[in-house]
Design a protein around this motif. Structure first.
Motif: not given
Length: 217
Positions: A24, A169, A171, A194
């Motif tokens: 991130s 990404e 997460v 996200h």
């Protein structure tokens, strides 16, 4: 003596490996840097385009005649060393375009318009104080409008890159306890920022065993 029996315990299932992705912090830093570089280039390009239109466009010079002579692009190119940092500084401090990790398109539009107006007025005031009549006021106003439009284009490109990085990404799962409209709005906002974020929703606070099971999913 009775024989000893060794009991074998079944090995615990290992947690699934986390898929590799973009951290991130790397996504945020890359997009913020791209916006800074893109906005600086947009401001410089906007002023060059305004100069070409003001002094070299036959239609515009016929509608608004040039008073005096063409001072040459060299005069304005030296001014860019002041203009570009000034615009970026006001975008950062006043408009806060680079200080938030995420903004809605409408908020970004309002803040960019605010920064464009403040920057244009600041450049006009500075050139009036130190340059007197050396710089074309009409050209600087035109440069402010063109730069503002190009800044929006720059942010649109940065948002496209951000969307691409968001699909890669890395997460962590997010737990939302409760229900109703608030939970739905929170889930939509999280998924918009996200897209790969796993959202776990529960009506009540889960037990530690349920949390452990959810973490293994």
């Amino acid at each position: 003596m009775p024989p000893l029996v060794a009991e074998r315990t079944a090995p615990q299932a290992a947690a699934p490996a986390k898929p590799a992705g973009v951290p991130s912090w790397l996504r945020l830093s890359a997009v913020r840097g791209l916006r800074l570089v893109g906005d600086g280039a947009a401001v410089a390009l906007g002023h060059y385009a305004a100069y070409r239109l003001r002094f070299h466009s036959a239609w515009l010079t016929q509608q608004v005649p040039v008073v005096g002579v063409d001072p040459g692009w060299e005069l304005y190119s030296r001014l860019l060393w002041l203009i570009v940092p000034l615009w970026l500084g006001l975008f950062w401090y006043s408009s806060r375009l680079y200080r938030h990790s995420w903004q809605s398109p409408f908020d970004m539009l309002i803040q960019a318009a605010k920064g464009t107006l403040l920057s244009s007025m600041a450049v006009l005031a500075t050139t009036l104080l130190f340059g007197r009549l050396e710089y074309s006021r009409f050209m600087l106003l035109l440069a402010g409008a063109l730069s503002g439009i190009l800044v929006l284009v720059s942010h649109a490109l940065a948002d496209a890159v951000d969307g691409l990085l968001a699909s890669w990404e890395t997460v962590q799962p997010m737990l939302i306890v409760g229900g109703g409209k608030s939970s739905e709005l929170l889930r939509e906002n999280l998924k918009e920022r996200h897209p790969r974020l796993p959202v776990i929703e529960r009506d009540t606070i889960p037990t530690p065993a349920e949390l452990e099971e959810a973490a293994r999913q």
